[in-house]
Design a protein around this motif. Sequence first.
Motif, mmCIF file in Angstrom:
data_model
loop_
_atom_site.group_PDB
_atom_site.id
_atom_site.type_symbol
_atom_site.label_atom_id
_atom_site.label_comp_id
_atom_site.label_asym_id
_atom_site.label_seq_id
_atom_site.Cartn_x
_atom_site.Cartn_y
_atom_site.Cartn_z
ATOM 1 N N GLN A 1 0.825 -1.193 0.000
ATOM 2 C CA GLN A 1 0.000 0.000 0.000
ATOM 3 C C GLN A 1 0.870 1.258 0.000
ATOM 4 O O GLN A 1 1.853 1.342 0.726
ATOM 5 C CB GLN A 1 -0.902 0.003 1.242
ATOM 6 C CG GLN A 1 -1.910 1.129 1.284
ATOM 7 C CD GLN A 1 -2.739 1.101 2.551
ATOM 8 O OE1 GLN A 1 -2.202 0.865 3.638
ATOM 9 N NE2 GLN A 1 -4.034 1.307 2.437
ATOM 10 N N ILE B 1 1.669 5.347 0.605
ATOM 11 C CA ILE B 1 1.318 6.243 1.703
ATOM 12 C C ILE B 1 0.078 7.060 1.352
ATOM 13 O O ILE B 1 -0.737 7.394 2.221
ATOM 14 C CB ILE B 1 2.508 7.156 2.074
ATOM 15 C CG1 ILE B 1 2.199 7.882 3.398
ATOM 16 C CG2 ILE B 1 2.822 8.147 0.956
ATOM 17 C CD1 ILE B 1 3.403 8.521 4.034
ATOM 18 N N GLN C 1 -2.507 5.986 -0.431
ATOM 19 C CA GLN C 1 -3.635 5.087 -0.174
ATOM 20 C C GLN C 1 -3.902 4.968 1.327
ATOM 21 O O GLN C 1 -5.047 4.932 1.772
ATOM 22 C CB GLN C 1 -3.354 3.708 -0.781
ATOM 23 C CG GLN C 1 -3.304 3.700 -2.301
ATOM 24 C CD GLN C 1 -2.743 2.397 -2.855
ATOM 25 O OE1 GLN C 1 -1.985 1.686 -2.183
ATOM 26 N NE2 GLN C 1 -3.111 2.073 -4.093
ATOM 27 N N PHE C 2 -2.827 4.906 2.093
ATOM 28 C CA PHE C 2 -2.909 4.824 3.556
ATOM 29 C C PHE C 2 -3.662 6.034 4.118
ATOM 30 O O PHE C 2 -4.534 5.897 4.981
ATOM 31 C CB PHE C 2 -1.496 4.752 4.130
ATOM 32 C CG PHE C 2 -1.414 4.767 5.625
ATOM 33 C CD1 PHE C 2 -1.824 3.676 6.377
ATOM 34 C CD2 PHE C 2 -0.897 5.873 6.292
ATOM 35 C CE1 PHE C 2 -1.737 3.694 7.757
ATOM 36 C CE2 PHE C 2 -0.801 5.894 7.669
ATOM 37 C CZ PHE C 2 -1.221 4.803 8.402
ATOM 38 N N GLU D 1 -7.512 6.206 3.208
ATOM 39 C CA GLU D 1 -8.338 5.288 3.983
ATOM 40 C C GLU D 1 -8.858 5.938 5.263
ATOM 41 O O GLU D 1 -9.861 5.524 5.829
ATOM 42 C CB GLU D 1 -7.535 4.029 4.362
ATOM 43 C CG GLU D 1 -7.461 2.993 3.268
ATOM 44 C CD GLU D 1 -6.818 1.712 3.765
ATOM 45 O OE1 GLU D 1 -6.298 1.712 4.902
ATOM 46 O OE2 GLU D 1 -6.831 0.728 3.019
ATOM 47 N N LYS E 1 1.719 10.845 10.831
ATOM 48 C CA LYS E 1 1.111 9.853 9.943
ATOM 49 C C LYS E 1 2.162 9.166 9.071
ATOM 50 O O LYS E 1 2.013 8.001 8.710
ATOM 51 C CB LYS E 1 0.037 10.521 9.068
ATOM 52 C CG LYS E 1 -1.263 10.754 9.810
ATOM 53 C CD LYS E 1 -1.825 9.427 10.296
ATOM 54 C CE LYS E 1 -2.960 9.623 11.268
ATOM 55 N NZ LYS E 1 -3.408 8.314 11.840
ATOM 56 N N TYR F 1 2.707 5.164 9.018
ATOM 57 C CA TYR F 1 2.808 4.374 7.784
ATOM 58 C C TYR F 1 4.043 3.467 7.817
ATOM 59 O O TYR F 1 3.962 2.288 7.433
ATOM 60 C CB TYR F 1 2.874 5.315 6.584
ATOM 61 C CG TYR F 1 3.146 4.624 5.262
ATOM 62 C CD1 TYR F 1 2.157 3.889 4.618
ATOM 63 C CD2 TYR F 1 4.401 4.710 4.656
ATOM 64 C CE1 TYR F 1 2.403 3.258 3.403
ATOM 65 C CE2 TYR F 1 4.655 4.089 3.441
ATOM 66 C CZ TYR F 1 3.655 3.361 2.817
ATOM 67 O OH TYR F 1 3.909 2.735 1.622
ATOM 68 N N MET G 1 3.257 0.641 10.070
ATOM 69 C CA MET G 1 2.278 -0.246 9.442
ATOM 70 C C MET G 1 2.914 -1.143 8.390
ATOM 71 O O MET G 1 2.576 -2.324 8.273
ATOM 72 C CB MET G 1 1.149 0.600 8.830
ATOM 73 C CG MET G 1 -0.034 -0.206 8.277
ATOM 74 S SD MET G 1 0.197 -0.779 6.559
ATOM 75 C CE MET G 1 0.197 0.771 5.656
ATOM 76 N N THR G 2 3.857 -0.595 7.608
ATOM 77 C CA THR G 2 4.483 -1.372 6.540
ATOM 78 C C THR G 2 5.654 -2.221 7.030
ATOM 79 O O THR G 2 6.249 -2.952 6.248
ATOM 80 C CB THR G 2 4.984 -0.426 5.426
ATOM 81 O OG1 THR G 2 5.845 0.579 5.990
ATOM 82 C CG2 THR G 2 3.805 0.251 4.737
#
Length: 291
Positions: free
Chosen positions: A5, A7, A9-10, A13, A71, A75, A78-79
């Motif tokens: 995904q 950043i 797109q992240f 969302e 953020k 990200y 998250m990745t």
Amino acid sequence: MMKKQTIEQFLLEQYAPQTAKTYLFNINHFIKMNPKAKRYGYRHIVSYMEQIAQKQSNPHYRVVILSAIKKYYDYLVMTGYRTDHPCKLLNIKVKHNQPIQVQDLFTSEELQLLLNRENRYQYIDSRNAVVLSLLIYQGLASDEIVNLRVKDIDLDEGTVYVKASANLNRRTLELLNKQMMVFANYIHEVRPKLLRWDSDKLILSKLGKPIADVSSIKAIIDPLKGLFPDKKLCPQTIRMSVICNWLNDKKLPLEKVQELAGHKWPGTTEKYFKADSEQQRELINRFFPVL
């Protein structure tokens, strides 16, 4: 192999397109000015924000930049690029002209009392239970409730989708287990019998038409004012109380409460901290140096 995904797109969302675009712009600028940003620690980000403060005195502008940077590291976590978040508790002190008097708001226990009422109109109890639960458990604003459509309630997933507005972000919120039967009964049994108008709006008036404006939500609350003669009871103070309780009683992280409330900026959520809040004291102690 699943494509990772991006950043962008992240961000999309979680935020409305314009907010995501603003965050992405600030993230790209941060990376451009700091090529080693992926490996930055707390002090590196503090130093960068100090540079921003020298160029831009407006604290609200700096809050947006710091929120975007947070953020970016969300990200990376998250990745799987990082396991830590270097600036999760870093914050910017913003002075607000109209601080919220949190001592005048309602506790979670007081809000529960609002659910115990009866109506002389058939089917209205069910409708009011839905409205009150959206106020008390999801903290929705009156106009958000007015604009809800039946399709926004997903009983299979147990969620309510709230559209973005001029002042608030879109979000998908979880329904509590005790709300599921209330919503199912209203949507499948009561609302079809109440409906006298071709509409997909969730909340209907006692005449079977979609409620027209926020005054209808206020009218549902007005008969309950006798429960709290010494406090101002209205949809707005209920929402404010819910946000305050999320922060100070349930100890939810500031960013989580910002997301739940739909606030566009962290500074809006910060106003709900109680002055002697343990979480606020912890945050202040961690804000080194004060930006």
